[in-house]
Design a protein around this motif. Structure first.
Motif, short mmCIF file in Angstrom:
data_model
loop_
_atom_site.label_atom_id
_atom_site.label_comp_id
_atom_site.label_asym_id
_atom_site.label_seq_id
_atom_site.Cartn_x
_atom_site.Cartn_y
_atom_site.Cartn_z
N VAL A 65 3.17 2.44 -1.04
CA VAL A 65 2.36 1.34 -1.61
C VAL A 65 0.97 1.32 -0.99
CG1 VAL A 65 2.13 -1.17 -1.68
CG2 VAL A 65 4.31 -0.11 -2.28
N SER A 66 0.90 1.55 0.32
CA SER A 66 -0.40 1.56 1.02
C SER A 66 -1.29 2.69 0.51
CB SER A 66 -0.18 1.70 2.53
OG SER A 66 0.59 0.63 3.03
N LYS A 67 -0.69 3.86 0.27
CA LYS A 67 -1.46 4.99 -0.26
C LYS A 67 -1.97 4.68 -1.67
CE LYS A 67 0.79 8.74 2.31
NZ LYS A 67 1.66 9.95 2.20
N THR A 68 -1.13 4.05 -2.48
CA THR A 68 -1.53 3.66 -3.83
C THR A 68 -2.67 2.65 -3.79
OG1 THR A 68 0.76 4.00 -4.60
CG2 THR A 68 -0.71 2.73 -6.03
N PHE A 69 -2.57 1.70 -2.87
CA PHE A 69 -3.62 0.70 -2.69
C PHE A 69 -4.94 1.37 -2.31
CE2 PHE A 69 -5.91 -2.09 0.32
CZ PHE A 69 -6.18 -3.17 -0.51
N LEU A 70 -4.88 2.34 -1.40
CA LEU A 70 -6.09 3.04 -0.94
C LEU A 70 -6.76 3.79 -2.08
CD1 LEU A 70 -7.92 3.94 1.42
CD2 LEU A 70 -6.32 5.84 1.81
N LYS A 71 -5.96 4.38 -2.97
CA LYS A 71 -6.50 5.16 -4.08
C LYS A 71 -7.28 4.31 -5.08
CE LYS A 71 -3.02 8.83 -3.98
NZ LYS A 71 -1.86 9.45 -4.70
N SER A 72 -7.08 3.00 -5.05
CA SER A 72 -7.77 2.13 -5.99
C SER A 72 -9.19 1.80 -5.54
CB SER A 72 -6.97 0.83 -6.20
OG SER A 72 -6.89 0.09 -5.00
N PHE A 73 -9.59 2.33 -4.37
CA PHE A 73 -10.93 2.08 -3.83
C PHE A 73 -11.66 3.40 -3.58
CE2 PHE A 73 -8.48 -1.63 -2.63
CZ PHE A 73 -9.35 -2.68 -2.87
N ASN A 74 -12.95 3.31 -3.52
CA ASN A 74 -13.76 4.42 -3.03
C ASN A 74 -13.66 4.38 -1.52
OD1 ASN A 74 -15.55 6.50 -2.79
ND2 ASN A 74 -17.35 5.34 -3.40
N SER A 75 -13.06 5.39 -0.92
CA SER A 75 -12.77 5.34 0.52
C SER A 75 -13.34 6.54 1.26
CB SER A 75 -11.26 5.26 0.76
OG SER A 75 -10.63 6.44 0.32
N ARG A 76 -13.43 6.40 2.58
CA ARG A 76 -13.88 7.48 3.44
C ARG A 76 -12.97 7.54 4.66
NH1 ARG A 76 -16.29 8.40 -0.42
NH2 ARG A 76 -18.50 8.84 -0.76
N ALA A 77 -12.59 8.76 5.04
CA ALA A 77 -11.76 8.96 6.23
C ALA A 77 -12.63 9.35 7.41
CB ALA A 77 -10.72 10.05 5.97
N GLN A 93 4.36 6.30 20.95
CA GLN A 93 5.61 7.04 20.82
C GLN A 93 5.34 8.39 20.17
OE1 GLN A 93 8.40 4.65 18.62
NE2 GLN A 93 8.76 3.22 20.31
N ALA A 94 6.17 9.36 20.50
CA ALA A 94 6.01 10.70 19.93
C ALA A 94 6.11 10.65 18.41
CB ALA A 94 7.09 11.62 20.50
N GLY A 95 5.25 11.38 17.76
CA GLY A 95 5.29 11.45 16.30
C GLY A 95 4.40 10.47 15.58
N ILE A 96 3.86 9.50 16.29
CA ILE A 96 2.97 8.52 15.66
C ILE A 96 1.53 8.98 15.75
CG2 ILE A 96 2.06 6.16 15.76
CD1 ILE A 96 4.77 5.23 16.71
N LYS A 97 0.89 9.11 14.60
CA LYS A 97 -0.50 9.54 14.55
C LYS A 97 -1.28 8.60 13.63
CE LYS A 97 -3.43 13.62 13.83
NZ LYS A 97 -3.45 15.04 13.39
N ILE A 98 -2.40 8.10 14.13
CA ILE A 98 -3.22 7.16 13.37
C ILE A 98 -4.17 7.92 12.45
CG2 ILE A 98 -5.04 5.42 13.55
CD1 ILE A 98 -2.25 4.44 14.37
N SER A 99 -4.27 7.43 11.20
CA SER A 99 -5.22 7.98 10.23
C SER A 99 -6.01 6.80 9.66
CB SER A 99 -4.49 8.72 9.11
OG SER A 99 -5.39 9.18 8.13
N LEU A 100 -7.28 6.69 10.05
CA LEU A 100 -8.11 5.53 9.67
C LEU A 100 -8.97 5.84 8.45
CD1 LEU A 100 -9.02 2.64 10.56
CD2 LEU A 100 -10.88 3.75 11.79
N HIS A 101 -8.93 4.94 7.47
CA HIS A 101 -9.74 5.07 6.26
C HIS A 101 -10.52 3.78 6.02
CE1 HIS A 101 -7.83 8.78 4.51
NE2 HIS A 101 -6.96 8.48 5.47
N LEU A 102 -11.76 3.92 5.61
CA LEU A 102 -12.61 2.77 5.32
C LEU A 102 -12.80 2.62 3.82
CD1 LEU A 102 -13.78 3.92 8.25
CD2 LEU A 102 -15.42 2.10 7.86
N ILE A 103 -12.80 1.38 3.35
CA ILE A 103 -13.12 1.10 1.96
C ILE A 103 -14.31 0.14 1.93
CG2 ILE A 103 -10.81 1.49 1.07
CD1 ILE A 103 -10.25 -1.45 1.17
N LYS A 104 -15.17 0.31 0.97
CA LYS A 104 -16.37 -0.51 0.88
C LYS A 104 -16.02 -1.85 0.25
CE LYS A 104 -21.18 -0.52 -0.67
NZ LYS A 104 -22.21 0.20 -1.45
#
Length: 267
Positions: A65-77, A93-104
């Motif tokens: 759902v979060s990925k779908t929400f992100l696609k509805s905006f013009n975003s930058r990683a 914790q092992a395996g957790i990696k942050i991926s930050l995206h900005l939307i205007k």
């Protein structure tokens, strides 16, 4: 007057309706109790009986759902360099990696998905990412939320259209649950050599943000009570942080490079 057989039929029908109502209420109560996050032994856990595979399913659902929400905006990683910087700020914790995206957008908003995807508006970034200690406080809360599965149970249509308010509801917690989330976030900061005060500053700044979507959902009284309880906790557990505040609240060169990159993003 009604004949005896008619009266008997009416009584049976009434008893059937009452039984159906009671059973429905019990099932509803059971599902509700299983759905909510609760606090137990300083952990955020699902109630007993809520199977781990159901938890995995909900986490996948929220991530999709979060990925779908992100696609509805013009975003930058973030660039690779700045993502490496961000993921190296605090232990996790092992395996957790942050991926930050900005939307205007001029609304103050952030979303932390279970898969490590963090979505923030340009307004939020420019308001909160003013110093490295505040950035670390924000990340501490995000990491604890992911590690402890600190999410509310909300069902979304997978390919639906989501508003800021509706998507934020997956992160909505009760005040008691929020207390534990805050306590664990402060602990993560402190044990990694950072001041607990920076987290209090982050919460205070967030509660003053009248444009923050979370504040609009929770209300002003909720924020003030959360802040009061957090301050009491820090005084009781991390009193030394008040003394160390001045020497610890510094920002690195990497932070200023990160901040410059954020401010230079064009959509």
């Amino acid at each position: 007057m009604l004949a005896l057989p008619s009266i008997i039929l009416m009584v049976k029908a009434t008893l059937h309706l009452i039984t159906k109502f009671v059973l429905t209420s019990i099932v509803s109560l059971f599902l509700t109790s299983c759905a909510d996050l609760v606090l137990k032994d300083d952990e955020l856990e699902y109630r007993q009986g809520f199977k781990s595979e159901r938890l995995v399913s909900i986490k996948k659902h929220y991530s999709l759902v979060s990925k779908t929400f992100l696609k509805s905006f013009n975003s930058r990683a973030l660039s690779g360099t700045h993502h490496k910087y961000l993921n190296g700020l605090l232990p996790r914790q092992a395996g957790i990696k942050i991926s930050l995206h900005l939307i205007k957008n001029q609304r103050s908003f952030y979303l932390v998905a279970p898969n490590g995807l963090i979505i923030i508006t340009t307004k939020f970034a420019k308001t909160y990412f003013l110093s490295e200690p505040i950035l670390k406080a924000f990340l501490s809360e995000a990491l604890v939320r992911i590690e402890k599965n600190a999410y509310n149970r909300v069902f979304y249509y997978t390919h639906g259209v989501y508003s800021f308010e509706s998507i934020t509801r997956m992160m909505t917690l009760t005040l008691q649950q929020k207390d534990i989330l805050n306590h664990l976030s402060v602990k993560k900061l402190y044990e990694s050599g950072n001041s607990a005060i920076s987290y209090l500053n982050y919460i205070q700044q967030r509660n003053k943000d009248s444009l923050l979507v979370q504040n609009l959902l929770n209300g002003k009284v909720y924020g003030l009570e959360e802040e009061r309880r957090l301050k009491t906790f820090i005084i009781q557990r991390y009193k030394s942080s008040f003394v160390k505040k001045a020497e610890l609240e510094k920002s690195s060169r990497q932070f200023y490079s990160f901040k410059k990159f954020i401010n230079s993003i064009r959509f």
